[in-house]
Design a protein around this motif. Structure first.
Motif, PDB file in Angstrom:
ATOM      1  N   TRP A   1     -30.812  59.387 -54.799  1.00  0.00           N
ATOM      2  CA  TRP A   1     -30.087  58.856 -55.955  1.00  0.00           C
ATOM      3  C   TRP A   1     -30.509  59.524 -57.262  1.00  0.00           C
ATOM      4  N   LEU A   2     -31.703  60.126 -57.275  1.00  0.00           N
ATOM      5  CA  LEU A   2     -32.171  60.712 -58.530  1.00  0.00           C
ATOM      6  C   LEU A   2     -31.437  62.008 -58.875  1.00  0.00           C
ATOM      7  N   MET A   3     -31.113  62.817 -57.874  1.00  0.00           N
ATOM      8  CA  MET A   3     -30.449  64.084 -58.175  1.00  0.00           C
ATOM      9  C   MET A   3     -29.050  63.878 -58.774  1.00  0.00           C
ATOM     10  N   PRO A   4     -28.203  62.965 -58.246  1.00  0.00           N
ATOM     11  CA  PRO A   4     -26.931  62.705 -58.937  1.00  0.00           C
ATOM     12  C   PRO A   4     -27.132  62.178 -60.355  1.00  0.00           C
ATOM     13  N   THR A   5     -28.175  61.376 -60.553  1.00  0.00           N
ATOM     14  CA  THR A   5     -28.489  60.883 -61.894  1.00  0.00           C
ATOM     15  C   THR A   5     -28.795  62.042 -62.836  1.00  0.00           C
TER      16      THR A   5
ATOM     17  N   THR B   1     -45.027  51.788 -70.728  1.00  0.00           N
ATOM     18  CA  THR B   1     -44.181  50.649 -70.392  1.00  0.00           C
ATOM     19  C   THR B   1     -43.460  50.944 -69.085  1.00  0.00           C
ATOM     20  N   TYR B   2     -43.360  49.936 -68.229  1.00  0.00           N
ATOM     21  CA  TYR B   2     -42.680  50.096 -66.947  1.00  0.00           C
ATOM     22  C   TYR B   2     -41.349  49.343 -66.972  1.00  0.00           C
ATOM     23  N   VAL B   3     -40.272  50.087 -66.784  1.00  0.00           N
ATOM     24  CA  VAL B   3     -38.925  49.517 -66.769  1.00  0.00           C
ATOM     25  C   VAL B   3     -38.481  49.402 -65.313  1.00  0.00           C
ATOM     26  N   PRO B   4     -38.209  48.191 -64.816  1.00  0.00           N
ATOM     27  CA  PRO B   4     -37.775  48.049 -63.418  1.00  0.00           C
ATOM     28  C   PRO B   4     -36.389  48.652 -63.201  1.00  0.00           C
ATOM     29  N   LEU B   5     -36.255  49.434 -62.143  1.00  0.00           N
ATOM     30  CA  LEU B   5     -34.970  50.045 -61.814  1.00  0.00           C
ATOM     31  C   LEU B   5     -34.219  49.194 -60.791  1.00  0.00           C
ATOM     32  N   PHE B   6     -34.834  48.915 -59.659  1.00  0.00           N
ATOM     33  CA  PHE B   6     -34.211  48.054 -58.664  1.00  0.00           C
ATOM     34  C   PHE B   6     -35.265  47.591 -57.664  1.00  0.00           C
ATOM     35  N   THR B   7     -34.924  46.545 -56.920  1.00  0.00           N
ATOM     36  CA  THR B   7     -35.785  46.013 -55.873  1.00  0.00           C
ATOM     37  C   THR B   7     -35.189  46.382 -54.515  1.00  0.00           C
ATOM     38  N   TYR B   8     -36.055  46.694 -53.571  1.00  0.00           N
ATOM     39  CA  TYR B   8     -35.597  47.088 -52.244  1.00  0.00           C
ATOM     40  C   TYR B   8     -36.516  46.473 -51.191  1.00  0.00           C
ATOM     41  N   GLU B   9     -36.086  46.532 -49.935  1.00  0.00           N
ATOM     42  CA  GLU B   9     -36.910  46.046 -48.833  1.00  0.00           C
ATOM     43  C   GLU B   9     -37.428  47.227 -48.027  1.00  0.00           C
ATOM     44  N   ALA B  10     -38.724  47.212 -47.734  1.00  0.00           N
ATOM     45  CA  ALA B  10     -39.313  48.213 -46.845  1.00  0.00           C
ATOM     46  C   ALA B  10     -39.127  47.738 -45.407  1.00  0.00           C
ATOM     47  N   LEU B  11     -38.607  48.609 -44.552  1.00  0.00           N
ATOM     48  CA  LEU B  11     -38.322  48.266 -43.162  1.00  0.00           C
ATOM     49  C   LEU B  11     -39.091  49.182 -42.221  1.00  0.00           C
TER      50      LEU B  11
ATOM     51  N   PHE C   1     -30.510  57.714 -69.835  1.00  0.00           N
ATOM     52  CA  PHE C   1     -30.999  58.116 -68.520  1.00  0.00           C
ATOM     53  C   PHE C   1     -31.283  56.891 -67.652  1.00  0.00           C
ATOM     54  N   LEU C   2     -31.923  55.879 -68.233  1.00  0.00           N
ATOM     55  CA  LEU C   2     -32.243  54.676 -67.474  1.00  0.00           C
ATOM     56  C   LEU C   2     -30.976  53.946 -67.017  1.00  0.00           C
ATOM     57  N   LEU C   3     -29.974  53.855 -67.904  1.00  0.00           N
ATOM     58  CA  LEU C   3     -28.713  53.222 -67.529  1.00  0.00           C
ATOM     59  C   LEU C   3     -28.020  53.993 -66.422  1.00  0.00           C
ATOM     60  N   THR C   4     -28.016  55.317 -66.530  1.00  0.00           N
ATOM     61  CA  THR C   4     -27.388  56.151 -65.514  1.00  0.00           C
ATOM     62  C   THR C   4     -28.117  56.025 -64.188  1.00  0.00           C
ATOM     63  N   ALA C   5     -29.452  55.977 -64.235  1.00  0.00           N
ATOM     64  CA  ALA C   5     -30.240  55.837 -63.004  1.00  0.00           C
ATOM     65  C   ALA C   5     -29.923  54.521 -62.308  1.00  0.00           C
ATOM     66  N   LYS C   6     -29.841  53.446 -63.072  1.00  0.00           N
ATOM     67  CA  LYS C   6     -29.525  52.149 -62.466  1.00  0.00           C
ATOM     68  C   LYS C   6     -28.115  52.144 -61.891  1.00  0.00           C
ATOM     69  N   ASP C   7     -27.152  52.652 -62.659  1.00  0.00           N
ATOM     70  CA  ASP C   7     -25.768  52.679 -62.179  1.00  0.00           C
ATOM     71  C   ASP C   7     -25.654  53.484 -60.889  1.00  0.00           C
ATOM     72  N   THR C   8     -26.304  54.647 -60.859  1.00  0.00           N
ATOM     73  CA  THR C   8     -26.217  55.528 -59.693  1.00  0.00           C
ATOM     74  C   THR C   8     -26.871  54.901 -58.484  1.00  0.00           C
ATOM     75  N   SER C   9     -28.027  54.284 -58.675  1.00  0.00           N
ATOM     76  CA  SER C   9     -28.720  53.680 -57.535  1.00  0.00           C
ATOM     77  C   SER C   9     -27.914  52.529 -56.950  1.00  0.00           C
ATOM     78  N   PHE C  10     -27.343  51.677 -57.808  1.00  0.00           N
ATOM     79  CA  PHE C  10     -26.556  50.551 -57.293  1.00  0.00           C
ATOM     80  C   PHE C  10     -25.285  51.038 -56.599  1.00  0.00           C
ATOM     81  N   ALA C  11     -24.746  52.148 -57.072  1.00  0.00           N
ATOM     82  CA  ALA C  11     -23.496  52.651 -56.498  1.00  0.00           C
ATOM     83  C   ALA C  11     -23.721  53.410 -55.195  1.00  0.00           C
ATOM     84  N   THR C  12     -24.893  54.004 -55.007  1.00  0.00           N
ATOM     85  CA  THR C  12     -25.105  54.890 -53.869  1.00  0.00           C
ATOM     86  C   THR C  12     -26.051  54.353 -52.812  1.00  0.00           C
TER      87      THR C  12
END
Length: 308
Positions: free
Chosen positions: A106-110, A157-167, A286-297
């Motif tokens: 997800w980072l490269m499309p961002t 400062t740490y800005v949360p991007l998203f939460t995920y589950e490790a499987l 950049f942070l907004l784009t990263a969040k949008d891209t991660s949620f979309a992909t």
């Protein structure tokens, strides 16, 4: 009558396929989100989606507004970027490193979107596997670090991007594939395949095995997720990876995904940023784009709670 927030809300509902997750992404309570939909439907005199359906089934009116959101929201983001350039200038530096082997998906499309929007920002990306990126961030050598292991440092400062589950990925014929979830003691006789990083940076050890005082029979490493999946599929071991990295392999039937513990093992990915960079227009974008891209992909990620 119709407001931008309504389009964003509908867009979030379609992307998440859940009122609960849409509310999380928009940082609203579920009741506030439901009230917003009810208010809009009363204004329009039309129902926008069918309640209690999964996947969410939109009405003709809802689909028409989604068409509008697909057209308008990207234009709005573009205009916001232009205004940010006018307000804060376009030049700057964004040197970043990642501590996540599977983040490139997800980072490269961002980065591609960001480069197009901010061509005068000096952009550089390094892997944080061969050096300590967080101290480099604190020194000013870096401007952003993607990490799941925030360390308290002065001025960071740490800005949360998203939460995920490790499987846990196991071979389809593995005995654990028939279990509803994996217990720590189940891994005592297993070869655990990990990325080549220190054990204290791997949740499978720090938050799952070590609290139960369990050690796997053997540990081997691989830098590439695809190689880890090949080893797992051939019965050479098991591995723990984020749900989004495992999704394409498990849905194809290549390996089987199992939850770690009855309640699962969840983690949050953060962007570590120097405090003086937080208000930079291009950093915010950049942070907004990263969040949008991660949620979309990415499959299975959700909005992370805000850090106080």
């Amino acid at each position: 009558m119709l407001e931008i927030r309504h389009l964003r809300t509908l867009h979030a509902l379609r992307e998440t396929d859940s009122l609960v997750e849409a509310a999380e992404r928009l940082h609203l309570t579920q009741s506030a989100l439901s009230h917003q939909f009810k208010e809009l439907e009363e204004r329009l005199g039309l129902q926008l989606f069918v309640r209690k359906t999964r996947p969410v089934r939109f009405t003709s009116a809802g689909l028409r507004l989604l068409q509008l959101s697909d057209s308008l929201l990207p234009q709005l983001r573009s205009a916001e970027r232009d205004l940010a350039r006018l307000a804060g200038g376009t030049a700057g530096r964004l040197h970043m490193a990642i501590e996540c082997h599977s983040c490139f998906q997800w980072l490269m499309p961002t980065i591609d979107q960001f480069r197009d929007a901010w061509p005068e920002v000096e952009l550089d990306l390094a892997s944080g596997f061969s050096f300590a990126p967080l101290p480099a961030l604190a020194r000013g050598d870096l401007d952003l670090v993607v990490t799941s292991d925030p360390v308290e440092l002065p001025g960071i400062t740490y800005v949360p991007l998203f939460t995920y589950e490790a499987l846990l990925a196991v071979a389809n014929q593995h005995p654990l594939a028939s279990r509803p979830y994996v217990r720590a003691e189940d891994l005592a006789s297993e070869t655990l395949i990990t990325y080549p990083v220190e054990r204290d940076r791997l949740d499978i050890f720090t938050r799952f095995l070590e609290p139960a005082d369990v050690e796997p029979a053997q540990v081997r490493t691989s830098e590439l997720t695809v190689m880890m999946m090949q080893l797992v599929a051939s019965g050479r071991g098991v591995c723990c990876v984020p749900n989004w990295a495992l999704h394409e392999y498990s849905t194809r039937g290549y390996v089987t995904a199992r939850r770690l513990g009855e309640k699962g093992l969840f983690a949050t990915l953060f962007a570590g940023i120097r405090a003086d960079m937080l208000d930079s227009p291009f950093m915010r974008d950049f942070l907004l784009t990263a969040k949008d891209t991660s949620f979309a992909t990415l499959e299975g990620v959700s909005a992370a709670p805000k850090v106080k």
